[in-house]
Scaffold this motif. Sequence first.
Motif, PDB file in Angstrom:
ATOM      1  N   ALA A 186      47.378  39.390  36.439  1.00 43.72           N
ATOM      2  CA  ALA A 186      47.111  40.487  37.368  1.00 43.72           C
ATOM      3  C   ALA A 186      45.837  41.252  37.030  1.00 43.72           C
ATOM      4  N   ALA A 187      45.256  41.001  35.860  1.00 43.13           N
ATOM      5  CA  ALA A 187      44.034  41.711  35.467  1.00 43.13           C
ATOM      6  C   ALA A 187      42.844  41.179  36.266  1.00 43.13           C
ATOM      7  N   PRO A 188      41.865  42.028  36.605  1.00 43.71           N
ATOM      8  CA  PRO A 188      40.678  41.558  37.338  1.00 43.71           C
ATOM      9  C   PRO A 188      39.886  40.540  36.517  1.00 43.71           C
ATOM     10  N   GLY A 189      39.388  39.528  37.194  1.00 42.78           N
ATOM     11  CA  GLY A 189      38.562  38.533  36.532  1.00 42.78           C
ATOM     12  C   GLY A 189      39.317  37.374  35.934  1.00 42.78           C
ATOM     13  N   ILE A 190      40.627  37.304  36.108  1.00 38.80           N
ATOM     14  CA  ILE A 190      41.433  36.216  35.569  1.00 38.80           C
ATOM     15  C   ILE A 190      41.659  35.187  36.673  1.00 38.80           C
ATOM     16  N   VAL A 191      41.251  33.932  36.411  1.00 37.04           N
ATOM     17  CA  VAL A 191      41.383  32.870  37.406  1.00 37.04           C
ATOM     18  C   VAL A 191      42.798  32.332  37.432  1.00 37.04           C
ATOM     19  N   ARG A 192      43.349  32.004  36.269  1.00 39.06           N
ATOM     20  CA  ARG A 192      44.713  31.489  36.200  1.00 39.06           C
ATOM     21  C   ARG A 192      45.242  31.630  34.785  1.00 39.06           C
ATOM     22  N   SER A 223      31.707  34.699  35.698  1.00 39.03           N
ATOM     23  CA  SER A 223      30.710  35.532  36.372  1.00 39.03           C
ATOM     24  C   SER A 223      30.927  37.019  36.100  1.00 39.03           C
ATOM     25  N   ARG A 224      32.089  37.383  35.568  1.00 40.27           N
ATOM     26  CA  ARG A 224      32.368  38.781  35.229  1.00 40.27           C
ATOM     27  C   ARG A 224      32.130  38.973  33.737  1.00 40.27           C
ATOM     28  N   PRO A 225      31.181  39.809  33.343  1.00 40.47           N
ATOM     29  CA  PRO A 225      30.888  39.979  31.913  1.00 40.47           C
ATOM     30  C   PRO A 225      32.020  40.623  31.134  1.00 40.47           C
ATOM     31  N   ASP A 226      32.913  41.345  31.821  1.00 41.21           N
ATOM     32  CA  ASP A 226      34.005  42.026  31.136  1.00 41.21           C
ATOM     33  C   ASP A 226      35.307  41.253  31.235  1.00 41.21           C
ATOM     34  N   GLY A 227      35.267  39.992  31.686  1.00 42.25           N
ATOM     35  CA  GLY A 227      36.493  39.230  31.872  1.00 42.25           C
ATOM     36  C   GLY A 227      37.258  39.029  30.574  1.00 42.25           C
TER      37      GLY A 227
END
Length: 515
Positions: free
Chosen positions: A210-216, A353-357
Amino acid sequence: LLGRTLVGSLTLGGRSVFPADLNPTPWLALLVACAVPAAAVGVTLFALRGVVIEPLGVVRTAKPRKRRIWWRLLLPLAGLGLLAPLTGRGNDHGRFNTWQVSGGVVLLLIGITALLPWLLERLVGAISGGPVSWQLAVRRLQVDSGGAARLANGIAVAVAGAIALQMTFAGAEGSYTKDTGQDPGRATISILVPSGHEAGADSVARQVAAAPGIVRTVPVTGFSAARAPKTDGDDITVTVGTCEALAELARLDGCADGDAFALNTAAGTPDPGATARPGERLYGGNVHGFAGIDGAPAEAPVAFTFPAGARTATPREDPTGNLRSGLLLTPSAAPKGLGFSQSAQIYVQVDESRPDGLDRARTAAFKADPLATAMTLKQSGRDGNFSAVRTGLFFGAAGVMILIGSSLLVSQLEQLRERRRLLSALVAFGTKRSTLSVSVLWQTALPIGLGLGLATGIGVALGSVLLRMANQPVRIDWASVLAMTGVGGGVVALVTLLSLPPLLRLMRPEGLRTE
């Protein structure tokens, strides 16, 4: 001492050091305290050997002699001559004549200080025309190029030495870098979840997803199984996960919830001691009868049947590079109630693509389970000592350049003070202050730019020779070259910026007053 007290609060490239790491060696500090004044006196006496000093300040005009090039080339050539015979000694366990190596390196670096004044004299002597600020700067350098070259020499030598060292370590990096077997293309992070109930891994996986930037997120759990409870024989490793998760661990010819698989060995057949037959009764969980945590009663192993329709599958390396063995079960085919006698792992794919992922994934894992351990997967790993030495070299080179920059600032301010009457007179005649400020910038930038260019060439040459000595392929590490050159240029830009306020004060009419 002042720098040592401040270094703990400075961060460069995400790294810092403790003040205790900079304890000077007493005998080296004493040597510096004696050697620096002695060197200053010796250099002064050598420089004044052709100067007549009279009490009345009589000035004699004489045509300055042009600098000669032949002896200036002897220094770097002699350095190369000392280093060339050592080529290819890297296979000899690093047995070098240290005096020969040191002498060759020192001669090459001293060659910069000898070549730079000659190059600067020839360059400014051939320049003419341009804006007023440019003409003022060039004419000043034509009158006295030696002083400007002396200011640039320190930065040039530091940059050349730093480039050579960084090139050497970059060339030897392959010997200290190993393939980890991990595949960041399949998973960016691997999260290890402490032992717990079956839903623990799924809950952590959902919160991380559920966190932003997580693909799977792909969770898998594992436990030990045996053919009899409280056995001392070999365990059978059992891994439980969805079909998507099991596909990361084995090559499946089809999968649906309720399926089970026995993993083949390298020979292509299941290992009888590490697997089970379809329909065989097994026990999972605490098969060795270990006591519970804090004196709690031991958990009883759970009996289950390996599905009769189980198929064989060929294992594949998981994202962490491990090759699994034993049994694979989908959730419907797995036993329940194993309690704490199981482990869990979650593979997380982060949007690059998200530096904070990465930070968000680690934060989400900590919030879901403070005891979870997140490990970043990398295709290659570098020896920690090697990385520390290379980082230390970069910090050391940057620190030396900053110290040289402070000396450069003092020399710059002293030169401006000596030209106070000239600057004030130019302003009185109508010269714009901005024109004089830009001319001072050109007077610094021109010799420093030439010095950095010369330092880059000699630094790359020295680095190439050192790599050949270490029997490593010559490869120019442009990142290090640009980094060291950029640090040197940044120090010069900072020095020029700091010298502008005193320059503006020296342009006031009061500068014309004299006794």
